[in-house]
Design an enzyme around this catalytic site. Structure first.
Site, short mmCIF file in Angstrom:
data_model
loop_
_atom_site.label_atom_id
_atom_site.label_comp_id
_atom_site.label_asym_id
_atom_site.label_seq_id
_atom_site.Cartn_x
_atom_site.Cartn_y
_atom_site.Cartn_z
N LYS A 164 0.83 -1.20 0.00
CA LYS A 164 0.00 0.00 0.00
C LYS A 164 0.86 1.25 0.00
O LYS A 164 2.00 1.24 0.49
CB LYS A 164 -0.95 0.02 1.20
CG LYS A 164 -0.25 -0.01 2.55
CD LYS A 164 -1.23 -0.06 3.70
CE LYS A 164 -0.55 0.04 5.04
NZ LYS A 164 0.19 1.30 5.26
N LYS A 194 0.64 -0.50 9.81
CA LYS A 194 1.80 0.16 9.23
C LYS A 194 1.48 1.64 8.98
O LYS A 194 0.32 2.03 8.88
CB LYS A 194 2.20 -0.51 7.92
CG LYS A 194 2.56 -1.99 8.06
CD LYS A 194 3.85 -2.19 8.84
CE LYS A 194 4.19 -3.66 9.02
NZ LYS A 194 3.52 -4.29 10.13
N ASP A 195 2.55 2.44 8.86
CA ASP A 195 2.40 3.89 8.69
C ASP A 195 1.50 4.23 7.51
O ASP A 195 1.45 3.51 6.51
CB ASP A 195 3.77 4.54 8.45
CG ASP A 195 4.73 4.31 9.61
OD1 ASP A 195 5.10 3.15 9.84
OD2 ASP A 195 5.10 5.30 10.26
N LYS A 196 0.82 5.37 7.63
CA LYS A 196 0.04 5.87 6.50
C LYS A 196 0.94 6.55 5.48
O LYS A 196 0.95 6.19 4.31
CB LYS A 196 -1.03 6.87 6.97
CG LYS A 196 -1.78 7.51 5.81
CD LYS A 196 -2.74 8.59 6.27
CE LYS A 196 -3.39 9.27 5.04
NZ LYS A 196 -4.31 10.36 5.45
#
Length: 608
Positions: A164, A194-196
């Site tokens: 992503k 997980k981080d954006k």
């Protein structure tokens, strides 16, 4: 009140004495790559988007990517009848026209399942008109299970890699479920979020056939799936070893000597294992402040904090709703301002509407459990950070008598005749690591820890030492550090002996243990020169898959960047590691200013 600086959340110390260097992180989301490390210590990558698995191993639902086509088979009258059956419990069943053919009736049954999984339907004869009709009733427990089996292929689970870009894990999964026409997204299981603002790859399991999942690659540009396999058990939170980070630090300032010294210290000694700023939220109301109010059972204060208007809120409709509630106290008026009601604020407002302002605890409980526990866990993290900083400031950087270590580490260090470089065995450690919602720390019994004595100290390193997160079921160091917990918490009117056990079970805190220092692994770096900050300097998994070449070095480029790789255990913060390495301000405000200045310089350079 907002947490804009490291010092706001107790991050004040450094482990290493090197000078550090300047630079900009996350100028582009592609400057920050995160790849999960699975339980077998393998870094997860997206390397294959084909689907060559044998179809007979999993029941495959025919792919239909257009929900409109599915439900269009139903007439408006039919849809109204279905809604009346759902909403009115006095209605036992409804009849829909059966269509002219068997295929048409099959499509009607499918549309009913997609629109209302809680209903079941079957074809019956209408004796009066001598034609087929569809009888729709509420599903029983058994038939509801059969509906799920038709919607989801549950013989085996599909494990796959989720890739992503610039989107959070939960948002990505929510979008995937919507595209697949799944009623709920909770069938998707993952080991951690997980981080954006990053490009990430992680494992996910789902009760969905790989052929259907693969169809997502045609629908979403920022989400790709692949590396399909079958498994029998879903992933659980915490079922990972950590994360591997590949990061660009742009516009590097500092001498080559300073950079080399910083990496030597960072690789050899590691960093203080602080909880990073993102742990405490991005709004003007820090999560740990809400946690304090929850622990004190001050429910009105909790509501006021969560519904407080915020100057930094980017959602105009949300801020309008919050201001409306503050000024008028009218829940309905505030809800009308919201375009989407799935935010924490929207859920709380709906809870207030349902339970009224006299049942605030019940209204707060409508917020998802993991989100509510996040607030009290943030307070644990806030205390841990402060104790860790005080520990290094006042007691130095070596183990002390009374410090806590894991029993398996203790036995291994003692049996290795004082060889500190001998890595401790990990058998027991892997058995006792558990996840308490989003806190991935070591939770173990008193038999699993040891207190160091004076004669033990020569055998141990600072990275062996654990600090507890406060709770009712942990031991505290048998030295002066024990008193610091109570002293610090009393400043917030929190009593360590009273408030850790809460009358609401969700907010009771048993506590856990966390390594005070963490060592990175797989550390590598190189430098590259560039002229244009809009050009990506890292190659993502998808670009490798599509044979897109990595950006070449510009030998006489005006700016210098560093490409850095390292691995960290789960729940360790890459930004905290970078803070130790660079010795520079990595807060959002400071980095934004550097971003803006760097962009301005490049524009001026191009105009020249």
């Amino acid at each position: 009140m907002s947490c804009r600086q490291d010092t706001d959340v107790g991050i004040t110390s450094y482990l290493n004495p090197h000078e550090g260097f300047g630079g900009i992180i996350k100028m582009r989301f592609q400057d920050f790559l995160v790849n999960e490390i699975d339980e077998n210590d393998q870094v997860v990558h997206l390397t294959d988007v084909t689907c060559n698995l044998p179809k007979n191993e999993v029941k495959v639902e025919p792919e239909n990517t257009n929900k409109e086509e599915i439900v269009d088979i139903l007439s408006d009258e039919g849809k109204e009848k279905l809604l009346s059956l759902v909403d009115n419990k006095e209605i036992e069943h409804v009849f829909l026209k059966g269509g002219a053919s068997k295929d048409e009736r099959a499509k009607i049954h499918q549309a009913i399942r997609y629109l209302h999984p809680q209903l079941e339907s079957r074809t019956v004869d209408d004796s009066d008109k001598e034609e087929k009709v569809i009888k729709v009733t509420r599903a029983t427990e058994n038939s509801r299970g059969q509906n799920k089996k038709r919607l989801y292929p549950r013989k085996q689970l599909c494990k796959f890699v989720l890739f992503k870009r610039n989107i959070g894990t939960m948002s990505a999964i929510s979008q995937m479920a919507k595209c697949l026409h799944l009623h709920k997204a909770n069938g998707f299981q993952y080991a951690g979020t997980k981080d954006k603002r990053a490009v990430t790859a992680q494992l996910v399991t789902a009760p969905v056939a790989p052929e259907r999942l693969r169809g997502l690659n045609k629908l979403k540009t920022n989400i790709k799936v692949g590396n399909f396999s079958y498994c029998s058990k879903p992933l659980q939170l915490g079922s990972l070893r950590g994360n591997h980070f590949t990061i660009v630090i742009r516009n590097i300032t500092g001498s080559e000597k300073d950079i080399a010294t910083a990496f030597e210290s960072f690789t050899t000694n590691g960093f203080i294992n602080y909880f990073g700023l993102q742990r405490f939220g991005t709004t003007s109301v820090p999560t740990h402040v809400v946690g304090i109010a929850i622990l004190k059972s001050k429910w009105q204060e909790v509501v006021n904090l969560l519904l407080q208007p915020r100057d930094d809120e980017t959602d105009i409709n949300l801020n309008k709703a919050l201001k409306e509630y503050l000024e008028s106290g009218d829940v309905d008026a505030a809800l009308k301002c919201l375009k989407y009601k799935s935010s924490i604020e929207g859920i709380l407002l709906q809870g207030l509407k349902r339970f009224g302002k006299t049942q605030l605890l019940q209204a707060i409980t409508t917020i998802p459990r993991n989100m509510r526990k996040m607030y009290v866990h943030a307070y644990q993290s806030y205390i841990w950070n402060q104790v860790a900083s005080k520990r290094f400031k006042e007691l130095g950087f070596k183990p002390l008598a009374g410090d806590i270590v894991l029993a398996d580490v203790y036995e291994n260090r003692i049996s290795s005749n004082g060889d500190k470089d001998e890595p401790p065995v990990k058998k027991l450690r892997s058995e006792i690591i558990s996840v308490e919602d989003d806190v991935n720390s070591i939770k173990c019994s008193s038999e699993d820890i040891k207190f160091l004595t004076e004669k033990d100290l020569e055998h141990f390193k600072i990275e062996d030492v654990l600090l507890p997160l406060p709770g009712h079921d942990v031991k505290y160091p048998e030295n002066v550090v024990k008193n610091w917990y109570q002293e610090i918490m009393l400043k917030d009117d929190i009593n360590i002996d009273i408030h850790m056990v809460h009358k609401v079970k969700d907010y009771s805190l048993p506590g856990a243990y966390r390594n005070i220092v963490t060592l990175p692994s797989r550390v590598e770096y190189d430098t590259i020169r560039y002229d244009d900050y809009t050009v990506p300097l890292l190659q993502t998994d998808l670009e490798k898959l599509n044979d897109i070449e990595e950006t070449a070095n510009v030998p006489d480029g005006k700016f210098l960047a560093m490409r850095l790789q390292f691995s960290l255990p789960s729940s360790c913060y890459a930004t905290v590691a970078l803070r130790e390495l660079m010795k520079t301000d990595l807060s959002l405000s400071a980095q934004k200013k550097l971003n803006d200045d760097h962009g301005s310089v490049e524009v001026e350079t191009k105009n020249d």
